[in-house]
Design an enzyme around this catalytic site. Structure first.
Site, PDB file in Angstrom:
ATOM      1  N   PHE A 141      -2.748   5.568   4.183  1.00  0.00           N
ATOM      2  CA  PHE A 141      -3.828   5.063   5.108  1.00  0.00           C
ATOM      3  C   PHE A 141      -3.586   5.130   6.448  1.00  0.00           C
ATOM      4  O   PHE A 141      -4.336   5.487   7.326  1.00  0.00           O
ATOM      5  CB  PHE A 141      -4.611   3.920   4.477  1.00  0.00           C
ATOM      6  CG  PHE A 141      -5.863   3.506   5.293  1.00  0.00           C
ATOM      7  CD1 PHE A 141      -7.159   4.216   5.242  1.00  0.00           C
ATOM      8  CD2 PHE A 141      -5.778   2.518   6.189  1.00  0.00           C
ATOM      9  CE1 PHE A 141      -8.116   3.729   5.978  1.00  0.00           C
ATOM     10  CE2 PHE A 141      -6.691   2.154   6.957  1.00  0.00           C
ATOM     11  CZ  PHE A 141      -7.900   2.468   6.961  1.00  0.00           C
TER      12      PHE A 141
ATOM     13  N   CYS B 134      -7.473 -28.788   9.735  1.00  0.00           N
ATOM     14  CA  CYS B 134      -8.748 -29.805   9.742  1.00  0.00           C
ATOM     15  C   CYS B 134      -8.306 -31.006   9.245  1.00  0.00           C
ATOM     16  O   CYS B 134      -8.658 -32.183   9.914  1.00  0.00           O
ATOM     17  CB  CYS B 134      -9.625 -29.115   8.830  1.00  0.00           C
ATOM     18  SG  CYS B 134     -10.318 -27.667   9.437  1.00  0.00           S
TER      19      CYS B 134
ATOM     20  N   ASP C 139       0.917  -1.129   0.067  1.00  0.00           N
ATOM     21  CA  ASP C 139      -0.011  -0.100   0.019  1.00  0.00           C
ATOM     22  C   ASP C 139       0.924   1.146   0.031  1.00  0.00           C
ATOM     23  O   ASP C 139       2.073   1.189  -0.089  1.00  0.00           O
ATOM     24  CB  ASP C 139      -1.059  -0.007   1.343  1.00  0.00           C
ATOM     25  CG  ASP C 139      -0.316   0.046   2.490  1.00  0.00           C
ATOM     26  OD1 ASP C 139       1.048   0.094   2.456  1.00  0.00           O
ATOM     27  OD2 ASP C 139      -1.116  -0.201   3.524  1.00  0.00           O
TER      28      ASP C 139
ATOM     29  N   GLY D 235       1.102   3.523   2.319  1.00  0.00           N
ATOM     30  CA  GLY D 235       1.375   4.124   3.526  1.00  0.00           C
ATOM     31  C   GLY D 235       0.351   5.383   4.050  1.00  0.00           C
ATOM     32  O   GLY D 235       0.615   5.569   4.995  1.00  0.00           O
TER      33      GLY D 235
ATOM     34  N   ASP E 229      -8.469  -7.091   0.051  1.00  0.00           N
ATOM     35  CA  ASP E 229      -7.442  -7.437   1.139  1.00  0.00           C
ATOM     36  C   ASP E 229      -8.074  -7.033   2.420  1.00  0.00           C
ATOM     37  O   ASP E 229      -9.063  -6.227   2.301  1.00  0.00           O
ATOM     38  CB  ASP E 229      -6.135  -6.838   0.981  1.00  0.00           C
ATOM     39  CG  ASP E 229      -6.485  -5.201   1.474  1.00  0.00           C
ATOM     40  OD1 ASP E 229      -7.234  -4.383   0.973  1.00  0.00           O
ATOM     41  OD2 ASP E 229      -6.016  -4.933   2.648  1.00  0.00           O
TER      42      ASP E 229
ATOM     43  N   CYS F 227     -12.677 -29.174   5.156  1.00  0.00           N
ATOM     44  CA  CYS F 227     -11.633 -28.261   4.914  1.00  0.00           C
ATOM     45  C   CYS F 227     -10.295 -29.013   4.731  1.00  0.00           C
ATOM     46  O   CYS F 227     -10.191 -29.905   5.332  1.00  0.00           O
ATOM     47  CB  CYS F 227     -11.581 -27.371   6.111  1.00  0.00           C
ATOM     48  SG  CYS F 227     -10.187 -26.190   5.907  1.00  0.00           S
TER      49      CYS F 227
ATOM     50  N   CYS G  62      -7.468 -27.712   4.745  1.00  0.00           N
ATOM     51  CA  CYS G  62      -6.007 -27.363   5.682  1.00  0.00           C
ATOM     52  C   CYS G  62      -5.385 -28.318   6.626  1.00  0.00           C
ATOM     53  O   CYS G  62      -6.131 -29.107   7.166  1.00  0.00           O
ATOM     54  CB  CYS G  62      -6.496 -25.847   6.321  1.00  0.00           C
ATOM     55  SG  CYS G  62      -7.061 -26.157   7.950  1.00  0.00           S
TER      56      CYS G  62
ATOM     57  N   GLN H  31     -11.291   7.589  -5.492  1.00  0.00           N
ATOM     58  CA  GLN H  31     -11.703   8.250  -4.326  1.00  0.00           C
ATOM     59  C   GLN H  31     -13.025   8.834  -4.557  1.00  0.00           C
ATOM     60  O   GLN H  31     -13.692   8.875  -5.706  1.00  0.00           O
ATOM     61  CB  GLN H  31     -10.841   9.285  -3.736  1.00  0.00           C
ATOM     62  CG  GLN H  31      -9.548   8.477  -3.093  1.00  0.00           C
ATOM     63  CD  GLN H  31      -9.916   7.627  -1.577  1.00  0.00           C
ATOM     64  OE1 GLN H  31     -11.091   7.761  -1.186  1.00  0.00           O
ATOM     65  NE2 GLN H  31      -9.120   6.921  -1.289  1.00  0.00           N
TER      66      GLN H  31
ATOM     67  N   HIS I 205      -6.235 -22.066   9.178  1.00  0.00           N
ATOM     68  CA  HIS I 205      -7.555 -22.634   8.467  1.00  0.00           C
ATOM     69  C   HIS I 205      -8.361 -21.292   7.795  1.00  0.00           C
ATOM     70  O   HIS I 205      -8.916 -21.542   6.706  1.00  0.00           O
ATOM     71  CB  HIS I 205      -8.410 -23.041   9.618  1.00  0.00           C
ATOM     72  CG  HIS I 205      -9.938 -23.362   9.433  1.00  0.00           C
ATOM     73  ND1 HIS I 205     -10.189 -24.431   8.667  1.00  0.00           N
ATOM     74  CD2 HIS I 205     -10.902 -22.387   9.672  1.00  0.00           C
ATOM     75  CE1 HIS I 205     -11.768 -24.052   8.442  1.00  0.00           C
ATOM     76  NE2 HIS I 205     -12.011 -23.033   9.016  1.00  0.00           N
TER      77      HIS I 205
END
Ligand SMILES: [Zn+2]
Length: 411
Positions: free
Chosen positions: A96, A315, A92, A94, A272, A310, A312, A193, A341
């Site tokens: 925000f 699990c 990003d 910086g 994100d 799942c 992962c 924006q 998970h």
């Protein structure tokens, strides 16, 4: 330069599947990007993250610039080498964090003026400086510095000023990036924006689209700040309808499953949020039936995994809900197990969406997801409205009720 290829479109909604090729490999879109604030997803090694199939993560420029700093990162050969991450990375700007973490930030035309957290000295983050820091970090996707105002501010003049300044700052970021010699490996995204104001958003969109040939993609910023969901989706929809088809679209700061699928249906490709990894550390496991609060006493004798379907490691290798209930918030291994998970859940959710778009079954995927996730508590009204706008009626042939508000589902 990034290569962006559209592979398939949903015949009903505006969802699409594409292949984004960057300097560190291919990332299939739509995708969810986990956030690795300090060049690390809390509790996991980069190797663990890669083993879960994640191909694109986000690093925070503000934090990396403070520690370890661009000098160390440059010596290391960039953030990829510093953290041992071989796949794609987005940073990003910086801006925000500067606004949200520092009380003393003042925005001027030149840049964001703030007190250094180390020395208290006035320090300026300009658009050029943000790009220079991101060049040192070496992210495959870098973001323009934007003038961020809260989506809840009633001050339309300030929102307008911030929107126009964001366009001017984009031009400065483009100019600095063009001269850098980094254009082959690093790709600049613009940020739309304009707050919750449809007219300001339109003016911003028009100006940003005019600069299309200078940027690799577009983000939709200034949302997810506590605004009404019914406004949120209308702004997303307005932006995705006007942004160019041949550039990726990134909706910043969203991570709830229902938000992600609605945004994908409206034509968003990337998102994100810290939510899935942060909530894991507080004992909330995400599942297709809704979030599971592992701290609740009822799981003390629940010997099954978080989700038997799942894939992962948590699990699949048989860690029980009872065990997680026993150690969550006390042992770091539990935070790690639930983080693994939750990252997998987000990847399954988006991977399932990609498969469904490719197979021509995305509307059905949406109906199945929403029925499983919200069947017992009711569909959030805004999701029903948003999906109706792109031709999917969750209520058709369903007796599940509709509830006002966010419909956020917590046990
Ligand atoms: Zn799992």
């Amino acid at each position: 330069m990034a290569q962006f290829e559209l592979l398939a479109r949903c015949h009903t909604t505006r969802a699409r599947v594409s292949r984004l090729t960057l300097a560190h490999g291919i990332t299939m879109l739509p995708t969810f990007m986990p956030v690795a604030t300090q060049a690390a997803i809390k509790g996991l090694t980069p190797q663990q993250v890669e083993s879960l199939g994640v191909t694109l993560i986000l690093n925070n420029t503000y934090h990396l610039n403070l520690r370890p700093g661009t000098k160390v990162l440059s010596e290391a050969g960039g953030a990829h080498k510093f953290q041992g991450w071989n796949r794609n990375l987005l940073t990003d700007s910086g801006g925000f964090q500067l606004v949200s973490l520092s009380k003393f930030t003042t925005i001027t035309e030149e840049g964001a003026l703030f007190a250094s957290p180390f020395t208290g000295e006035p320090t300026m983050l300009t658009p050029e400086e943000s790009i220079a820091i991101q060049h040192a970090i070496g992210g495959d996707i870098i973001m323009q510095l934007d003038d961020v105002v809260s989506s809840l501010t009633p001050d339309r003049a300030r929102v307008e000023e911030a929107m126009e300044r964001t366009v001017r700052w984009l031009d400065r970021c483009i100019a600095h990036h063009d001269l850098s010699g980094k254009k082959d490996t690093q790709n600049l995204f613009a940020i739309v924006q304009g707050g919750l104001d449809l007219e300001l958003r339109d003016r911003c969109l028009m100006q940003m689209v005019e600069r299309k040939d200078k940027v690799a993609g577009f983000a939709i910023g200034g949302l997810s700040g506590g605004e009404e969901k019914d406004i949120f989706w209308r702004i997303i929809s307005q932006c995705t309808q006007k942004l160019p088809e041949d550039r990726p679209r990134y909706s910043m700061g969203i991570g709830f499953a229902e938000d992600l699928l609605v945004c994908v249906a409206l034509g968003v490709d990337m998102a994100d949020c810290v939510f899935p990894t942060r909530t894991a550390r507080f004992g909330i496991a995400l599942t297709f039936q809704g979030p599971v609060n592992l701290r609740l006493a009822k799981y003390a004798k629940d010997f099954g995994p978080i989700d038997p379907n799942c894939p992962c490691p948590t699990c699949a290798e048989g860690t029980s809900r009872a065990m997680l209930n026993h150690v969550i918030t006390r042992e770091t291994s539990a935070a790690q197990a639930v983080t693994i998970h939750n990252i997998t859940f987000q990847a399954q959710l988006m991977g399932g969406a990609r498969d469904a778009i490719l197979n021509g079954t995305f509307p059905n995927y949406l109906r199945t997801f929403f029925a499983n996730y919200f069947g017992d508590v009711g569909y959030p009204e805004w999701c029903v409205n948003a999906l109706r706008s792109v031709g999917v009626d969750l209520l058709e042939g369903s007796d599940i009720k509709v509830v006002p508000g966010t419909g956020a589902k917590w046990e």
